[in-house]
Write a protein that holds these residues in place. Sequence first.
Motif, mmCIF file in Angstrom:
data_model
loop_
_atom_site.group_PDB
_atom_site.id
_atom_site.type_symbol
_atom_site.label_atom_id
_atom_site.label_comp_id
_atom_site.label_asym_id
_atom_site.label_seq_id
_atom_site.Cartn_x
_atom_site.Cartn_y
_atom_site.Cartn_z
ATOM 1 N N LYS A 58 1.398 4.437 -1.353
ATOM 2 C CA LYS A 58 1.891 5.403 -0.350
ATOM 3 C C LYS A 58 0.767 5.798 0.605
ATOM 4 N N ASP A 59 -0.428 6.034 0.041
ATOM 5 C CA ASP A 59 -1.568 6.412 0.880
ATOM 6 C C ASP A 59 -1.963 5.296 1.838
ATOM 7 N N LEU A 60 -1.705 4.054 1.402
ATOM 8 C CA LEU A 60 -2.092 2.916 2.233
ATOM 9 C C LEU A 60 -1.172 2.745 3.427
ATOM 10 N N MET A 61 0.056 3.313 3.274
ATOM 11 C CA MET A 61 1.115 2.995 4.224
ATOM 12 C C MET A 61 0.729 3.192 5.689
ATOM 13 N N ASP A 62 -0.104 4.190 5.981
ATOM 14 C CA ASP A 62 -0.371 4.444 7.402
ATOM 15 C C ASP A 62 -1.378 3.468 7.997
ATOM 16 N N ARG A 63 -2.108 2.716 7.178
ATOM 17 C CA ARG A 63 -3.020 1.747 7.772
ATOM 18 C C ARG A 63 -2.750 0.306 7.354
ATOM 19 N N SER A 64 -1.977 0.108 6.312
ATOM 20 C CA SER A 64 -1.774 -1.247 5.797
ATOM 21 C C SER A 64 -0.307 -1.485 5.500
#
Lengths: 221, 266
Positions: free
Chosen positions: A169-175
């Motif tokens: 979920k944390d990755l979603m905005d960059r990856s």
Amino acid sequence: MIIVDDVHKRYQTSHGPGKWILRGVDFVIPPKVSVGLVGRNGAGKSTLLRLIGGTDQPTKGTVKRLCRVSWPMGFGGGLQGSMTGRQNAKFVCRIHGHEYDIEERIAFIEDYAEIGYAFDEPVKTYSSGMKSRLQFGMSLAFDFDVYISDEATASGDAAFKNKAAKAFKDLMDRSSLIMVSHGESTLKQFCSAGIFLDNGKAHWFDNIDDALKAYKDSRNP
Amino acid sequence: MTHYDYFHPRSALSITLSVWNALFLREAVARLSAGRIAWLWLLLDPIIQIGLMIVMFTVIRMRSVDGMSIEAWLIIGMLAFLFFKRTSGQVQNAVGANRALFAYRQVMPIDALLVRAYLEGFITTLITIVLGVGGSFFGTSLLPSDPLTTVVVLFGLWLLGLGYGLVTSVASELIPKVSVVLGIVSTFLMLSSGVMLPVNNIPDPYRGWLLINPLLHGTEAVRHSISPYYHALSGVDVSYIYRCAIVAVFFGLALHRHYQAKLTSL
């Protein structure tokens, strides 16, 4: 962006060339779109992930990776059994050109994997859950644009699955993610688009729900 | 500005260099940490082999071969042969030993082979220096009278080991049970290489056949470069070692280029 162009794949068997697993797969994964791969066992999902990740080469056709793509995570792939967890982690840092900040990254991986003293034991002594934890930590240590997950969290315990879900979920905005999972809710949670693999062909759906529906319909015609 | 504008892939060369660095450190640690005294075994292994042969020859009361003491003859021949033997053996098994690491698309089988050859050449050089200097303390003169030729020949034997290993690594991965044949070939190469069986007294048509084996040229040329009083076999030619080595290396590289996809996906 990942461009898969007319990819065919078959493997060599002990009695000559095997049957075609992928027969002319075409699709383009746009930037920041997470994709779930669905299809029955043996449809070629893992094969396609290996081709996208560059672990394997297509028999015919090309895969273009116009961004930083991780190696396929899952099933302990990419871990050398005779090396310790730390040695494996160092190896991966080095091949990704991170010799200069290797200590921070190793510290991150050791901290994330939470496998304690086993980090300095050979990987062949690990359980499959411990391997998943190590692999997952290793891939999170680098800023990939696309992470490839082949049931990467399937053999982890509940605590690890929650941790992994949070990381995704944390990755979603960059990856973005390309994932194979037999958990429908996992796919719906992380993927917006879907690919349904059937009979060596790939069918692209802009919405993961439609891909899951096509998959279900193919099972109960 | 889209998300991927900052994507600047590393150059092929920089990727290869970082892969070689990673593989070298991984292989070196594996060689030196396999067991508590792995580094000691690296030395003991050739010492025991040579020692046993010296005892054997002493029992049959052979004192010298063609103007060289039997100890020097065996030690020099064996060390020269090891440059080929250890390198080819390590290179041949490099694909299997690094299988899991080919999951990373940056790592190719050929990288593992080249790094292993480099590391093995390094280790064998150290062993040679230690045994060469050590042997000299015990009264056997092992210091070369023509050091340049010694280095050129030993490098040629290392290169030959690399070439042979490149070819056999592909063969042993792709052809089932070929390792049995390779074992026989390697024994034959050793017996006909003049490492432990003197070949000077062999009559002419057969002597010419033995000279097909480039290893024989290597062992004889090295002995002559150590002691100018040693009567090397006539017909020994250092350039022949290099011609064989270069053919083998290029053939091996071509095989790897052609079968790369198969080697990684096995």
